[in-house]
Every structure is written in structure tokens, then in C-alpha cells.
Design a protein around this motif. Structure first.
Motif, short mmCIF file in Angstrom:
data_model
loop_
_atom_site.label_atom_id
_atom_site.label_comp_id
_atom_site.label_asym_id
_atom_site.label_seq_id
_atom_site.Cartn_x
_atom_site.Cartn_y
_atom_site.Cartn_z
N VAL A 181 0.83 -1.20 0.00
CA VAL A 181 0.00 0.00 0.00
C VAL A 181 0.87 1.25 0.00
CG1 VAL A 181 -1.67 1.32 1.35
CG2 VAL A 181 -1.98 -1.14 1.04
N THR A 182 1.92 1.24 0.79
CA THR A 182 2.84 2.39 0.85
C THR A 182 3.46 2.66 -0.52
OG1 THR A 182 3.36 2.04 3.19
CG2 THR A 182 4.97 3.25 1.90
N ASP A 183 3.90 1.59 -1.21
CA ASP A 183 4.53 1.76 -2.52
C ASP A 183 3.53 2.30 -3.54
OD1 ASP A 183 6.87 0.80 -1.48
OD2 ASP A 183 6.63 -1.24 -2.28
N ILE A 184 2.32 1.78 -3.53
CA ILE A 184 1.32 2.21 -4.51
C ILE A 184 0.93 3.67 -4.29
CG2 ILE A 184 -1.07 1.86 -5.27
CD1 ILE A 184 -0.67 -1.12 -4.74
N LEU A 185 0.71 4.05 -3.03
CA LEU A 185 0.31 5.43 -2.75
C LEU A 185 1.41 6.42 -3.14
CD1 LEU A 185 -1.51 5.07 0.70
CD2 LEU A 185 -2.55 5.52 -1.54
N ARG A 186 2.65 6.08 -2.86
CA ARG A 186 3.76 6.97 -3.22
C ARG A 186 3.84 7.12 -4.75
NH1 ARG A 186 7.47 4.42 -0.88
NH2 ARG A 186 8.19 3.20 -2.67
N THR A 187 3.73 6.00 -5.47
CA THR A 187 3.80 6.04 -6.93
C THR A 187 2.61 6.79 -7.53
OG1 THR A 187 4.96 3.92 -6.88
CG2 THR A 187 4.03 4.62 -9.01
N LEU A 188 1.43 6.56 -6.96
CA LEU A 188 0.22 7.22 -7.44
C LEU A 188 0.32 8.73 -7.27
CD1 LEU A 188 -2.75 7.03 -8.43
CD2 LEU A 188 -3.41 6.78 -6.03
N CYS A 189 0.80 9.18 -6.13
CA CYS A 189 0.93 10.62 -5.88
C CYS A 189 1.91 11.26 -6.86
CB CYS A 189 1.38 10.87 -4.44
SG CYS A 189 0.11 10.49 -3.20
N ARG A 190 2.99 10.57 -7.15
CA ARG A 190 3.95 11.12 -8.12
C ARG A 190 3.33 11.18 -9.52
NH1 ARG A 190 9.21 7.79 -5.83
NH2 ARG A 190 9.79 9.30 -4.22
N ALA A 191 2.55 10.17 -9.87
CA ALA A 191 1.90 10.16 -11.19
C ALA A 191 0.90 11.30 -11.32
CB ALA A 191 1.21 8.82 -11.42
N GLU A 212 2.57 14.45 -12.30
CA GLU A 212 3.28 14.44 -13.58
C GLU A 212 2.34 14.05 -14.71
OE1 GLU A 212 6.22 11.51 -12.89
OE2 GLU A 212 7.24 12.64 -11.32
N PRO A 213 1.33 14.88 -15.00
CA PRO A 213 0.42 14.54 -16.11
C PRO A 213 1.15 14.53 -17.44
CG PRO A 213 -0.31 16.53 -14.96
CD PRO A 213 1.00 16.14 -14.37
N LEU A 231 3.39 10.72 0.86
CA LEU A 231 2.35 11.17 -0.07
C LEU A 231 2.86 12.40 -0.82
CD1 LEU A 231 -0.71 10.87 2.36
CD2 LEU A 231 -0.05 9.23 0.57
N PRO A 232 3.75 12.19 -1.79
CA PRO A 232 4.41 13.32 -2.47
C PRO A 232 3.52 13.99 -3.52
CG PRO A 232 5.19 11.26 -3.39
CD PRO A 232 4.28 10.89 -2.25
N LEU A 233 2.41 14.53 -3.07
CA LEU A 233 1.52 15.27 -3.96
C LEU A 233 2.06 16.67 -4.20
CD1 LEU A 233 -1.93 14.23 -2.44
CD2 LEU A 233 -1.12 13.68 -4.76
#
Length: 488
Positions: free
Chosen positions: A82-92, A95-96, A178-180
Motif C-alpha cells: 500500500v505504501t509503494d502504490i500510494l507513493r507512486t500514485l501521488c507522483r503520477a 506528472e500529467p 504522499l508526495p503530492l
């Protein structure tokens, strides 16, 4: 419930054994779009989910949901997954894409699409027109997808740490980030209803719907909503054993207001009686207190079990929108009074062509708010008529023409006309030489120069009157809505 912050994002966690369930929520949905950018929220969400799956192919997929006012990404798994997915999702999300996205990025569009009954969507469109939640009921044929610039602007405005909240159920994740991108708290300015008083109007529907505004989080209104739905269903069943039950929906409008909806399908020959039944049941509760046992039966409402998820959900909504918590201790008088206040601005929506003679909450005749004007002369201006050769083969009752004034385009039929002011145009679609004007009221007006003598001059005048930023070309290979004259 544990409260904390991670990288500026509020985090609400309920400790439970088992896998970790996480929902990253953003206070943005279909109501935050425009006619031209329809679908941009779910496309941003779909792109971010697609990019997350591409970068982490071995982990669980984030499930995307886009609603009227909220977008959610839900993930389950081990704390590390969950931690990996949330971090990757926030970066995505930060970066549109810089170019036009590959169509494979929208493989989860069906998951992310807003789901709302067509009758409820039509009632929202009748209340607000082609803006905010009203866009859900707005016909949009051949619209181009949002451009990369629209995607980037929308993501930078709404998918930020200032507009997010994370809810967790399960063990505490270690190393959560959560690198939003940063951003300002969005300024949500919801439009007012087009007509503030009780009224009825038309839409192209096969049924009947009622919409009304009420304070968000009002327990008295929630109870009233359930009572009226049950009463409508019983009243319709008494009329016919095959009658469909009434359905209900609630759509948030702004931080202080919800839109309460009641609707039911109706056969073409039975619509007038169904409309009268639906409206009378809505009025009855506004006039007479319900019985105490009826209030008690509906106080908790469906789905009251599972208090902890509800508490997390309510806390998340409060963090995103400032939604107040419902109050306890609802009495029959509270229910009647709350519903009475809401009914003062209720709107009944029926199929096109139906004429009603109903009383409003104040006892006077219920006001019709159709955009079309009957039995009055259209405004004065330059008239564009059909070519004589076409008129020769028409009956007089089928004639149509358009009047151009400095302020509006007026489409006319015998005995009826519709004026669309240029300052009420929200979009202008170009289909080669043809034009489709979309009004704030939710109506569209098609103009084909071949329909009129001097039609090219009419099209040029329309192009000059509508601001250039509202004009765009229809999708390649598409056609204007039904290729027809004006629509109400």
C-alpha cells in the motif's frame, strides 16, 4: 480513530487486524468541470492509475471512482504494498502527460465513470443547466476529449495535497509518503439554481423526477427524504400493480447544501397521473407531520451497520468539504418543517410536451419554467427563414425560422420561441459550416446555413458574437446532435 498528517495531507486511520485498506480522496468531481472539459477528472484519475500499474506491475491495482464531487483511489494489500502504490500514485498525479495520452491509458475509464440514474441527471440539468452537477444530464455528442493542457491544468488545480485526505483501515503503514504537488485550497463556487422558487419544467426523459435543495448533513431532511420515497412507492403501487418503485439519490452541491432527488419511470400515456402522484406525496409531508413510528423507522436509514467505516467517511468529507455532522433527536415536527423549507424551492421535471396544472407549496398554481415561450411574439430582429422551395413542401404548423438580435439568437416555431442570449452561451461547437450553441439553460440550438436564406450571414454573426474561447470543433467523424433544428 487516529488523526495525523503526512506531507501535508490529513490521514485518518482505524486500527484493525488484517490487510491494510487505503483510500486516497480528492475533493473534485464532475461538478468541477465545464462543458468543454467534461470527463477531465476521470481521465486524470485513469492516467494516474495506469501509470501506477505500469511502474508497479507486481502489486495490486488501485481502484478508481469518480463521483459528482469526489474522486477516490482505493488500494488493499500489505502495509509495504500500500505504501509503494500510494507513493507512486501521488507522483503520477503530479506528472500529467505532456503529449496526447495513449488510448490504453483509459482502460479503467469504465471504473472511473460517474454513475447516476438518467432521471436524476436530467433533474440536475433542469435545476442548474449546463454547469456544475447539471452537466451530468447534458447531452454531449461528438465532444473532443480534454487536451493535454486541460489535463495538466485540472490536475494542478484539484489533485494537490491541499485538496486531499487519506483514510486507512488496518495496521499502521511504515514509511508512508504522499508526495503530492502543493496547491491552494480550491475555491468551490457552486452555481445557484436557475429558478429559486417551486416550479415544473420539461426534459427529454421517460419518467418523472423531483429535485430540491436542503442543508448538508441535516438528519431531519434525510428522514423526510426516506419517508417521501416510501410513500411515493406505496401511492404508485396503489395505482398499478406494475408501477415501478420511486428511487432516491443525494448529490452534494456545496459545503452547505445537498440536492435531494426522487424519481420514477412512467409509461408515455400515464405520465401526467404519475407526476401528480409524485408531487402530491412530496407536498403532503411538507404540510402534515409524519407519525412518530414512521420517523423512528427511518431515523437510522439503510446501511447503519458498520459504524467505523461511516465515521471514517464522515470525517474525510468534513476534512475535504467541511460537511457538518448530522444532529440526533429528530422529531416529527423537525421532519415536517425541514421538508417544508426545502419544498419551497422544489422542481418537478416531466417529459417534453406534457402540460401540468398543479398547485405549489403556497397553494398557487405551480410555475412552469420551460425555456420555450408560448403564444407571444418573438423579439424584434433580423429574421432568417427557410428557402421558399422548402417552405412550399411544408405544412404551416411545421415552419421554423431564426431571429438574430444584438443580444441573442431566437429560434422560432409557429406559436413558440426560445431566446438564447449570447452571454448565456457556454460553448459553441463547429461542424464544418454548421454550428451548435449550448446554453447555460441546458438547451442546444443547431444552425445549418442550408436551412435558411442568408444562412451563411447568420453563422458569421454567431461566430462574431460568441467569445472565441468558447468555440471548438466537433470530434472528427462525428455529427451535430441529430442534425436537427433547435431543441428544448
Amino acid at each position: 480513530m487516529h488523526h495525523s498528517h503526512v506531507d501535508g495531507v490529513p490521514v485518518l486511520r482505524s486500527s484493525e487486524p488484517g490487510p491494510l485498506h487505503a483510500t486516497l480522496r480528492f475533493g473534485v468531481g464532475a461538478r468541477d468541470e465545464t462543458y468543454r472539459t467534461r470527463g477531465v477528472t476521470r481521465q486524470v484519475a485513469a492516467l494516474a492509475a495506469h501509470e501506477t500499474r505500469r511502474r508497479l506491475p507486481a502489486t495490486a491495482e488501485p481502484v478508481v471512482y469518480t463521483g459528482v464531487e469526489e474522486t477516490r483511489f482505493t488500494v488493499s494489500g500489505t502495509p509495504q504494498e500500500v505504501t509503494d502504490i500510494l507513493r507512486t500514485l501521488c507522483r503520477a498525479l503530479g506528472e500529467p502527460p505532456t503529449g496526447r495520452p495513449d488510448e490504453t491509458a483509459f482502460s479503467c475509464d469504465d471504473e472511473a465513470a460517474v454513475s447516476l440514474h438518467p432521471l436524476a441527471a436530467a433533474a440536475l440539468n433542469a435545476r442548474y443547466g449546463a454547469q456544475a452537477a447539471g452537466l451530468l444530464g447534458q447531452e454531449c455528442t461528438g465532444c473532443l476529449p480534454p487536451t493535454p493542457d486541460m489535463l495538466r491544468t485540472h490536475a494542478a488545480t484539484w489533485f494537490t495535497r491541499a485538496n486531499a485526505v487519506l483514510t486507512l483501515t488496518g495496521p499502521d503503514p511504515v514509511g508512508l509518503r504522499l508526495p503530492l504537488p502543493p496547491g491552494e485550497r480550491p475555491n468551490r463556487s457552486a452555481p445557484k439554481a436557475r429558478y429559486p422558487h417551486a416550479s415544473w419544467t420539461h426534459r427529454g426523459i421517460e419518467g418523472v423526477a423531483v429535485s430540491l435543495e436542503a442543508p448538508a448533513g441535516s438528519a431531519a431532511v434525510a428522514v423526510a427524504h426516506r419517508i417521501v420515497r416510501e410513500r411515493m412507492t406505496a401511492a404508485l403501487a396503489r395505482r398499478s400493480a406494475s408501477a415501478a418503485p420511486a428511487e432516491a439519490a443525494t448529490v452534494p452541491h456545496d459545503s452547505d447544501t445537498d440536492v435531494r432527488l426522487l424519481f420514477t419511470p412512467a409509461p408515455a400515456g400515464d405520465t401526467e397521473e404519475v407526476a401528480a402522484t409524485v408531487w402530491s406525496e412530496a407536498l403532503r409531508l411538507a404540510r402534515i407531520e409524519p407519525a412518530q413510528d414512521e420517523v423512528d423507522r427511518h431515523r437510522d436509514g439503510p446501511g447503519s451497520a458498520g459504524a467505523q467505516p461511516c465515521a471514517l467517511d464522515m470525517a474525510a468529507r468534513t476534512a475535504l468539504f467541511g460537511t457538518p455532522c448530522p444532529l440526533e433527536g429528530v422529531t416529527p415536527g423537525d421532519v415536517r418543517d425541514a421538508w417544508q423549507r426545502a419544498m419551497a424551492g422544489a422542481q418537478l421535471v416531466v417529459p417534453e410536451g406534457l402540460l401540468l396544472h398543479l398547485a405549489g407549496p403556497d397553494g398557487r398554481r405551480l410555475w412552469c419554467t420551460s425555456c420555450w415561450t408560448w403564444d407571444e411574439l418573438p423579439p424584434w430582429g433580423e429574421a432568417f427563414h427557410e428557402p421558399l422551395v422548402k417552405r412550399a413542401f411544408r405544412r404551416a404548423g411545421e415552419r421554423h425560422w431564426t431571429v438574430l438580435t444584438p443580444e441573442a439568437v431566437v429560434t422560432c416555431r409557429t406559436g413558440v420561441h426560445h431566446a438564447l442570449r449570447f452571454d448565456d452561451v457556454v460553448a459553441l461547437q463547429r461542424w464544418g459550416p454548421e454550428r451548435v450553441l449550448i446554453g447555460r439553460c441546458g438547451c442546444d440550438i443547431g444552425i445549418d446555413p442550408a436551412w435558411y436564406r442568408g444562412g451563411r450571414r447568420l453563422v458569421r454573426a454567431v461566430d462574431e458574437a460568441v467569445p472565441a474561447e468558447l468555440a471548438f470543433d466537433g470530434a472528427e467523424g462525428g455529427r451535430p446532435p441529430e442534425g436537427r433544428p433547435p431543441h428544448a
